[in-house]
Enzyme design. Structure first.
Site, PDB file in Angstrom:
ATOM      1  N   HIS A 203      -3.280  -5.494   1.155  1.00  0.00           N
ATOM      2  CA  HIS A 203      -2.668  -5.769   2.463  1.00  0.00           C
ATOM      3  C   HIS A 203      -2.679  -7.259   2.799  1.00  0.00           C
ATOM      4  O   HIS A 203      -3.604  -7.720   3.466  1.00  0.00           O
ATOM      5  CB  HIS A 203      -3.430  -5.019   3.563  1.00  0.00           C
ATOM      6  CG  HIS A 203      -3.289  -3.536   3.497  1.00  0.00           C
ATOM      7  ND1 HIS A 203      -2.190  -2.877   4.005  1.00  0.00           N
ATOM      8  CD2 HIS A 203      -4.089  -2.586   2.970  1.00  0.00           C
ATOM      9  CE1 HIS A 203      -2.328  -1.581   3.799  1.00  0.00           C
ATOM     10  NE2 HIS A 203      -3.467  -1.376   3.168  1.00  0.00           N
TER      11      HIS A 203
ATOM     12  N   GLU B  13      -1.149  -8.687   5.031  1.00  0.00           N
ATOM     13  CA  GLU B  13      -1.106  -8.839   6.493  1.00  0.00           C
ATOM     14  C   GLU B  13      -2.499  -8.774   7.105  1.00  0.00           C
ATOM     15  O   GLU B  13      -2.682  -9.110   8.271  1.00  0.00           O
ATOM     16  CB  GLU B  13      -0.160  -7.795   7.106  1.00  0.00           C
ATOM     17  CG  GLU B  13      -0.698  -6.364   7.197  1.00  0.00           C
ATOM     18  CD  GLU B  13      -0.667  -5.594   5.881  1.00  0.00           C
ATOM     19  OE1 GLU B  13      -0.398  -6.214   4.824  1.00  0.00           O
ATOM     20  OE2 GLU B  13      -0.947  -4.381   5.899  1.00  0.00           O
TER      21      GLU B  13
ATOM     22  N   CYS C  74       0.833  -1.209   0.000  1.00  0.00           N
ATOM     23  CA  CYS C  74       0.000   0.000   0.000  1.00  0.00           C
ATOM     24  C   CYS C  74       0.871   1.264   0.000  1.00  0.00           C
ATOM     25  O   CYS C  74       1.502   1.571  -0.999  1.00  0.00           O
ATOM     26  CB  CYS C  74      -0.970  -0.034   1.180  1.00  0.00           C
ATOM     27  SG  CYS C  74      -2.317   1.157   1.020  1.00  0.00           S
TER      28      CYS C  74
END
Lengths: 201, 292
Positions: free
Chosen positions: A185, A187, A92
């Site tokens: 993302h 994560e 990002c």
């Protein structure tokens, strides 16, 4: 808790497989994902700490804030040198920081990968979204939830750039040599496949 | 997208704001100063809490034009406040594509019984709390971020400290409780057992936990971060001080390097006067914002 981790990084001198730039942003979720992938990460807040890691993640967050703090703490040149030799992955805002041109004078990207980016390309938060998509890396395939939060877009990519994932015909993950970028993302998803891929780069 | 995907995206934005400073601004010029100083987001307001306190009367959502003009000049997320329970104001802010809504005790409450049902919205909400019960009730209603209430507009950190200690201390005590004790806690706090169990397991709130209310100096920001806050909101503290741009930058750096007193010394050197601040004990009880 994040508290203890920071104490740890300032007292031991070990070299870590991976570090996460922790000036601002979601470094905590990357720490968790890496732990799930079997790797303890070092949080990086100073140029000195870069010497203690083999690879670096630049997390999501606000690129304007990171850009500012990178300059105040004289981290621009050390980060650039690091990225010329060692693996760096930007998610990002991290993608924006690694690109060649972000078309916004508020951020001066490193130009470590031959792509151009546009910040908040999908619009404001209400247009943030997630979508399940199959991703294949090193012969391994997984349907991963791609989470886009005020995400950037890759608007141009050079010949040396390998597109690793697309969504609706647009590149959302790419690699050039030791530099990896993703507009979404990983994560925030349950899968650690992309973290594991980066740990092998 | 189903509700849980949507919630993940809402909490996701709160995650992105961690380690940052969210600044109250009332004009496009202030918003630009905030962005240039490294703010991760701005809170668009008509008046900062110190002025709301001074002027009295009913405090409402900011004027449409103020929010629109601020949205135009910055690229970082723009937040705005609605009155507690005022879901119509929230619907308007959502339609204006504000990035985050603060259901805030700083404004005059619109409903003395119900907070907004935040699950009905696609835009994320932040809510204030003074203790763990309030935090868990707001999370149950769909809040994607929690902040301490502190005492807004006071320039006095004591209430934010009290609220952060209440929340973190209570979570630590949950971690040592037996299953039947957790059940009784859930009943007392009027929330589902599941959220109490999950919070005990995680050792922290299920959504990012930020500090707000009374932060005026870099040291205040560091104090709150060391007590467990993951980011800080600065309201009147910046634009009611004598040197907003310098102070804003100093608080941003203090939030990143909150554990490093040397950085705190460097950024605090040569700072002109902080906002004057109020003695909480001298504020009449019916003028306290946190009890709303």
């Amino acid at each position: 808790m994040a508290e203890k981790k920071i104490k740890l990084v300032r007292t031991d001198e070990n070299v870590y497989e991976v570090g996460i730039l922790a000036l601002q942003g979601d470094f905590e979720l990357h720490t968790k994902a890496l732990k799930k992938a079997g790797q303890e990460a070092l949080l990086i807040k100073t140029a000195d700490e870069l010497k203690r890691i083999k690879r670096l993640i630049i997390p999501g967050g606000e690129s304007t804030t990171m850009n500012k703090l990178i300059d105040i703490y004289n981290m621009r040149q050390p980060l650039l040198e690091f990225g010329k030799k060692k693996p760096v992955w930007g998610t990002c805002a991290g993608l924006v920081m690694l690109s060649k041109d972000a078309g916004d004078k508020r951020v001066q990207p490193f130009g470590l990968i031959d792509i151009d980016s546009v910040r908040n390309a999908y619009g404001r938060q209400i247009h943030s979204f997630s979508k399940k998509s199959k991703i294949s890396l090193n012969g391994r395939s997984e349907a991963i939830e791609l989470v886009f939060i005020r995400a950037p877009k890759i608007t141009r990519s050079g010949k040396q750039v390998q597109i690793l994932a697309e969504l609706d015909g647009e590149a959302v993950m790419a690699r050039q040599g030791n530099i990896l970028v993703s507009a979404f993302h990983p994560e925030l998803s349950d899968s650690t496949m992309i973290h594991e891929y980066f740990l092998k780069m | 997208m189903n509700n849980s995907d949507n919630y993940k995206i809402k909490v996701g934005l709160a995650e992105m704001l961690k380690g940052g400073v969210i600044m109250d601004v009332t004009t496009p010029d202030q918003a630009k100063i905030a962005e240039d100083s490294g703010a991760v987001a701005v809170m668009a307001l008509e008046k900062v809490p110190a002025d709301i306190r001074k002027e009295g009367g009913v405090a409402r959502m900011a004027a449409i034009e103020v929010i629109e003009r601020i949205k135009e000049v910055v690229s970082i997320p723009v937040m705005a406040k609605v009155r507690i329970g005022h879901f119509a104001e929230a619907q308007m802010l959502e339609a204006m594509e504000v990035d985050f809504i603060d259901e805030s005790e700083v404004l005059t409450p619109a409903d003395d019984k119900y907070h907004i049902d935040k699950w009905n919205f696609k835009v994320p909400f932040v809510c204030g709390c003074r203790n763990l019960g309030e935090a868990l009730r707001r999370i149950s209603e769909g809040a994607a971020m929690i902040r301490t209430k502190g005492e807004a507009g006071s320039g006095n950190i004591i209430e934010a400290v009290r609220h952060m200690r209440m929340v973190m201390g209570h979570i630590r005590s949950l971690q040592n409780m037996s299953p039947e004790e957790l059940k009784s806690e859930a009943r007392e706090m009027e929330v589902d057992l599941e959220i109490v169990q999950k919070t005990a397991e995680l050792g922290k709130l299920l959504v990012p936990n930020f500090a707000a209310g009374g932060i005026a100096t870099p040291a205040d920001a560091s104090l709150m971060m060391q007590l467990g806050a993951e980011s800080v909101f600065v309201g009147s503290g910046i634009f009611k001080s004598e040197d907003p741009a310098v102070r804003a930058k100093a608080i941003v750096q203090a939030t990143t390097h909150y554990k490093d007193p040397k950085v705190l010394i460097e950024v605090s050197r040569h700072l002109a006067g902080a906002m004057k601040g109020l003695d909480i004990g001298k504020i009449p009880e019916d003028e306290l914002l946190q009890i709303r």
